[in-house]
Motif scaffolding. Structure first.
Motif, PDB file in Angstrom:
ATOM      1  N   LEU A 115      47.630 -23.397 -26.320  1.00  0.00           N
ATOM      2  CA  LEU A 115      48.638 -24.156 -25.505  1.00  0.00           C
ATOM      3  C   LEU A 115      48.304 -24.226 -23.973  1.00  0.00           C
ATOM      4  O   LEU A 115      48.488 -25.083 -23.296  1.00  0.00           O
ATOM      5  CB  LEU A 115      49.857 -23.372 -25.525  1.00  0.00           C
ATOM      6  N   ILE A 116      47.682 -23.236 -23.457  1.00  0.00           N
ATOM      7  CA  ILE A 116      47.685 -23.182 -22.022  1.00  0.00           C
ATOM      8  C   ILE A 116      46.100 -23.193 -21.388  1.00  0.00           C
ATOM      9  O   ILE A 116      45.791 -23.432 -20.340  1.00  0.00           O
ATOM     10  CB  ILE A 116      47.655 -21.512 -21.513  1.00  0.00           C
ATOM     11  N   TRP A 117      45.323 -23.876 -22.507  1.00  0.00           N
ATOM     12  CA  TRP A 117      43.701 -24.236 -22.453  1.00  0.00           C
ATOM     13  C   TRP A 117      43.710 -25.295 -21.308  1.00  0.00           C
ATOM     14  O   TRP A 117      43.052 -24.975 -20.189  1.00  0.00           O
ATOM     15  CB  TRP A 117      43.005 -24.598 -23.568  1.00  0.00           C
ATOM     16  N   PRO A 118      44.377 -26.260 -21.258  1.00  0.00           N
ATOM     17  CA  PRO A 118      44.119 -27.458 -20.294  1.00  0.00           C
ATOM     18  C   PRO A 118      44.667 -26.907 -18.788  1.00  0.00           C
ATOM     19  O   PRO A 118      43.932 -27.552 -17.860  1.00  0.00           O
ATOM     20  CB  PRO A 118      45.117 -28.513 -20.742  1.00  0.00           C
ATOM     21  N   VAL A 119      45.663 -26.091 -18.980  1.00  0.00           N
ATOM     22  CA  VAL A 119      45.921 -25.205 -17.533  1.00  0.00           C
ATOM     23  C   VAL A 119      44.892 -24.469 -17.022  1.00  0.00           C
ATOM     24  O   VAL A 119      44.539 -24.536 -15.791  1.00  0.00           O
ATOM     25  CB  VAL A 119      47.386 -24.733 -17.834  1.00  0.00           C
ATOM     26  N   VAL A 120      44.345 -23.611 -17.862  1.00  0.00           N
ATOM     27  CA  VAL A 120      43.519 -22.465 -17.350  1.00  0.00           C
ATOM     28  C   VAL A 120      42.064 -23.149 -16.988  1.00  0.00           C
ATOM     29  O   VAL A 120      41.495 -22.911 -15.978  1.00  0.00           O
ATOM     30  CB  VAL A 120      43.028 -21.651 -18.606  1.00  0.00           C
ATOM     31  N   MET A 121      42.009 -24.197 -17.500  1.00  0.00           N
ATOM     32  CA  MET A 121      40.607 -25.170 -17.137  1.00  0.00           C
ATOM     33  C   MET A 121      40.684 -25.570 -15.809  1.00  0.00           C
ATOM     34  O   MET A 121      39.743 -25.654 -15.094  1.00  0.00           O
ATOM     35  CB  MET A 121      40.429 -26.451 -18.126  1.00  0.00           C
ATOM     36  N   GLN A 122      41.887 -25.665 -15.154  1.00  0.00           N
ATOM     37  CA  GLN A 122      42.204 -26.228 -13.797  1.00  0.00           C
ATOM     38  C   GLN A 122      42.055 -25.114 -12.748  1.00  0.00           C
ATOM     39  O   GLN A 122      41.945 -25.322 -11.485  1.00  0.00           O
ATOM     40  CB  GLN A 122      43.451 -27.021 -13.535  1.00  0.00           C
ATOM     41  N   ASP A 123      42.009 -23.851 -13.447  1.00  0.00           N
ATOM     42  CA  ASP A 123      42.113 -22.518 -12.573  1.00  0.00           C
ATOM     43  C   ASP A 123      43.242 -22.702 -11.355  1.00  0.00           C
ATOM     44  O   ASP A 123      43.093 -22.568 -10.238  1.00  0.00           O
ATOM     45  CB  ASP A 123      40.857 -22.271 -11.844  1.00  0.00           C
ATOM     46  N   PRO A 124      44.247 -22.663 -11.831  1.00  0.00           N
ATOM     47  CA  PRO A 124      45.524 -23.143 -10.983  1.00  0.00           C
ATOM     48  C   PRO A 124      46.067 -21.853 -10.098  1.00  0.00           C
ATOM     49  O   PRO A 124      45.761 -20.884 -10.547  1.00  0.00           O
ATOM     50  CB  PRO A 124      46.751 -23.379 -11.816  1.00  0.00           C
ATOM     51  N   GLU A 125      46.427 -22.113  -9.022  1.00  0.00           N
ATOM     52  CA  GLU A 125      46.947 -20.974  -8.123  1.00  0.00           C
ATOM     53  C   GLU A 125      48.378 -20.732  -8.669  1.00  0.00           C
ATOM     54  O   GLU A 125      48.977 -21.184  -9.469  1.00  0.00           O
ATOM     55  CB  GLU A 125      47.215 -21.398  -6.807  1.00  0.00           C
ATOM     56  N   PRO A 126      48.623 -19.255  -8.503  1.00  0.00           N
ATOM     57  CA  PRO A 126      49.854 -18.815  -8.874  1.00  0.00           C
ATOM     58  C   PRO A 126      51.043 -19.707  -8.660  1.00  0.00           C
ATOM     59  O   PRO A 126      50.954 -20.183  -7.507  1.00  0.00           O
ATOM     60  CB  PRO A 126      50.010 -17.385  -8.155  1.00  0.00           C
ATOM     61  N   PHE A 127      52.098 -20.108  -9.393  1.00  0.00           N
ATOM     62  CA  PHE A 127      53.199 -20.746  -8.924  1.00  0.00           C
ATOM     63  C   PHE A 127      54.397 -20.372  -9.790  1.00  0.00           C
ATOM     64  O   PHE A 127      54.307 -19.504 -10.654  1.00  0.00           O
ATOM     65  CB  PHE A 127      52.902 -22.116  -9.400  1.00  0.00           C
ATOM     66  N   SER A 128      55.549 -20.824  -9.070  1.00  0.00           N
ATOM     67  CA  SER A 128      56.878 -20.398  -9.581  1.00  0.00           C
ATOM     68  C   SER A 128      57.710 -21.534  -9.331  1.00  0.00           C
ATOM     69  O   SER A 128      57.363 -22.516  -8.785  1.00  0.00           O
ATOM     70  CB  SER A 128      57.303 -19.013  -9.068  1.00  0.00           C
ATOM     71  N   GLN A 129      59.049 -21.302  -9.580  1.00  0.00           N
ATOM     72  CA  GLN A 129      60.003 -22.616  -9.395  1.00  0.00           C
ATOM     73  C   GLN A 129      60.246 -22.762  -7.656  1.00  0.00           C
ATOM     74  O   GLN A 129      60.518 -23.547  -7.230  1.00  0.00           O
ATOM     75  CB  GLN A 129      61.312 -22.111  -9.851  1.00  0.00           C
ATOM     76  N   GLU A 130      60.247 -21.310  -7.085  1.00  0.00           N
ATOM     77  CA  GLU A 130      60.166 -21.351  -5.645  1.00  0.00           C
ATOM     78  C   GLU A 130      58.949 -22.027  -4.977  1.00  0.00           C
ATOM     79  O   GLU A 130      58.876 -22.636  -3.816  1.00  0.00           O
ATOM     80  CB  GLU A 130      60.390 -19.987  -5.029  1.00  0.00           C
ATOM     81  N   LYS A 272      57.489 -23.799 -26.340  1.00  0.00           N
ATOM     82  CA  LYS A 272      57.229 -22.942 -25.204  1.00  0.00           C
ATOM     83  C   LYS A 272      56.434 -23.771 -24.164  1.00  0.00           C
ATOM     84  O   LYS A 272      55.313 -24.762 -24.580  1.00  0.00           O
ATOM     85  CB  LYS A 272      56.607 -21.737 -25.382  1.00  0.00           C
ATOM     86  N   TYR A 273      56.742 -23.588 -22.861  1.00  0.00           N
ATOM     87  CA  TYR A 273      55.870 -24.163 -22.010  1.00  0.00           C
ATOM     88  C   TYR A 273      55.682 -23.330 -20.694  1.00  0.00           C
ATOM     89  O   TYR A 273      56.061 -22.171 -20.705  1.00  0.00           O
ATOM     90  CB  TYR A 273      56.769 -25.526 -21.235  1.00  0.00           C
ATOM     91  N   VAL A 274      54.820 -23.763 -19.803  1.00  0.00           N
ATOM     92  CA  VAL A 274      54.225 -22.803 -18.809  1.00  0.00           C
ATOM     93  C   VAL A 274      55.354 -22.865 -17.653  1.00  0.00           C
ATOM     94  O   VAL A 274      55.525 -23.650 -16.981  1.00  0.00           O
ATOM     95  CB  VAL A 274      52.767 -23.028 -18.167  1.00  0.00           C
ATOM     96  N   PHE A 275      55.953 -21.624 -17.520  1.00  0.00           N
ATOM     97  CA  PHE A 275      57.138 -21.686 -16.333  1.00  0.00           C
ATOM     98  C   PHE A 275      56.586 -20.944 -15.267  1.00  0.00           C
ATOM     99  O   PHE A 275      57.119 -21.098 -14.243  1.00  0.00           O
ATOM    100  CB  PHE A 275      58.197 -20.773 -17.071  1.00  0.00           C
ATOM    101  N   LYS A 276      55.577 -19.978 -15.116  1.00  0.00           N
ATOM    102  CA  LYS A 276      55.105 -19.461 -14.130  1.00  0.00           C
ATOM    103  C   LYS A 276      53.825 -18.751 -14.279  1.00  0.00           C
ATOM    104  O   LYS A 276      53.420 -18.411 -15.403  1.00  0.00           O
ATOM    105  CB  LYS A 276      56.150 -18.381 -13.800  1.00  0.00           C
ATOM    106  N   ILE A 277      52.930 -18.751 -13.325  1.00  0.00           N
ATOM    107  CA  ILE A 277      51.685 -17.792 -13.090  1.00  0.00           C
ATOM    108  C   ILE A 277      51.533 -17.014 -12.167  1.00  0.00           C
ATOM    109  O   ILE A 277      51.989 -17.473 -11.126  1.00  0.00           O
ATOM    110  CB  ILE A 277      50.593 -19.143 -13.143  1.00  0.00           C
ATOM    111  N   THR A 278      51.344 -15.735 -12.421  1.00  0.00           N
ATOM    112  CA  THR A 278      51.029 -14.623 -11.590  1.00  0.00           C
ATOM    113  C   THR A 278      49.818 -14.029 -11.516  1.00  0.00           C
ATOM    114  O   THR A 278      49.143 -14.078 -12.483  1.00  0.00           O
ATOM    115  CB  THR A 278      52.150 -13.530 -11.678  1.00  0.00           C
ATOM    116  N   ASN A 279      49.405 -13.180 -10.398  1.00  0.00           N
ATOM    117  CA  ASN A 279      48.079 -12.435 -10.836  1.00  0.00           C
ATOM    118  C   ASN A 279      48.484 -10.822 -10.632  1.00  0.00           C
ATOM    119  O   ASN A 279      47.566 -10.233  -9.996  1.00  0.00           O
ATOM    120  CB  ASN A 279      47.009 -12.921  -9.596  1.00  0.00           C
ATOM    121  N   ASP A 280      49.650 -10.705 -10.981  1.00  0.00           N
ATOM    122  CA  ASP A 280      50.055  -9.227 -10.906  1.00  0.00           C
ATOM    123  C   ASP A 280      49.418  -8.574 -11.967  1.00  0.00           C
ATOM    124  O   ASP A 280      49.078  -8.662 -12.960  1.00  0.00           O
ATOM    125  CB  ASP A 280      51.569  -9.085 -10.760  1.00  0.00           C
TER     126      ASP A 280
END
Length: 280
Positions: A115-130, A272-280
């Protein structure tokens, strides 16, 4: 014994009583001893019989006790064997059940990887709704997802070997990954990328490139954190870095970084979809 006198005119008789009181038969004292001996002998016989009877009873008791011991020993062996069999059976069930659970868990983690493979390939920065993810990263992830999906379902290529993907397939992939609607024209990144977009045809022409240089996800763990949210601990791997100098797969995987992906259930599709990414 009787004796006869030779004188004819007179006859006399004499009796020899020595046979009665003589020692050749027995005396009264001997008789007493005889009877006493007889009685003693009978008493001895009685005592011997009683003793023998007691010995027999003792042996019977001893045999009975041995039989009880043998019975108890055999019973214990049977119980032990039965307990051992039951224990082995329970252990086997537990092992099989544990293996099944482990396989099911690994399959679930692999489904999250896909599911998240295409997202991980882009090495995205952490994000949230805010702090939403930028549109370029969203579009590139959507193009990769559509490329993977359409390659298996329906795939077309032009004369240059580029994969042709419909714009609507990319929009569907973006919505599947992030639950957002995207305006492709506004999201086209500046510069040269692995795809070209023809707005008049609403088609993407995707170059056949390798993803070896891109990050690949390895979901290490998943955790239900409530509110329809799943927290994934994702290790970022570079495929070509997983080999040693002899081009053999390394015994230990080389992890470049670890990120936390929060997945959420779509209330309509239940996907399920990617709602948020953090590096905590």
């Amino acid at each position: 014994m009787y004796r006869t006198n030779k004188n004819k005119n007179s006859r006399s008789y004499s009796v020899d009583y020595r046979g009665i009181y003589g020692m050749d038969i027995f005396s009264a004292s001997n008789e007493d001893k005889f009877f006493e001996g007889d009685i003693s002998q009978k008493e001895n016989n009685f005592v011997n019989i009683t003793s023998n009877s007691n010995d027999i009873k003792g042996k019977q008791n001893e045999i009975s006790f041995q039989q009880v011991l043998e019975y108890m020993f055999k019973k214990t062996i049977k119980i032990s064997v039965a307990s051992l069999i039951i224990t082995i059976f329970i252990v086997l069930i537990a092992v099989i059940f544990g293996v099944v659970i482990d396989i099911e868990k690994r399959e679930k983690l692999i489904s999250y990887d896909n599911l998240i493979w295409p997202v991980v390939m882009q090495d995205p920065e952490p994000f949230s709704q805010e702090h939403p993810l930028n549109k370029e990263t969203i579009l590139k992830a959507g193009v990769w997802d559509a490329s993977f999906r359409c390659r298996n379902d329906h795939s077309f290529f032009d004369k240059d070997g580029r994969q042709i993907i419909l714009g609507q397939d990319v929009r569907d992939s973006v919505y599947k990954l992030f639950k957002v609607d995207i305006d492709i024209k506004e999201s086209i990144p500046d510069g040269i990328f692995f795809f070209n977009y023809n707005a008049s045809e609403d088609k993407f022409y995707v170059e056949s490139i390798s993803s070896d240089q891109c990050f690949t996800p390895h979901t290490k763990n998943c955790e239900n954190i409530g509110n329809n949210l799943i927290k994934l601990t994702v290790e970022y791997l570079v495929p070509q870095n997983q080999f040693d100098e002899g081009m053999k797969i390394s015994k230990e995987k080389k992890v470049e970084k670890v990120m936390q992906y929060i997945l959420k259930d779509d209330e309509f599709t239940k996907n399920k979809y990617v709602f948020k990414i953090t590096n905590d």
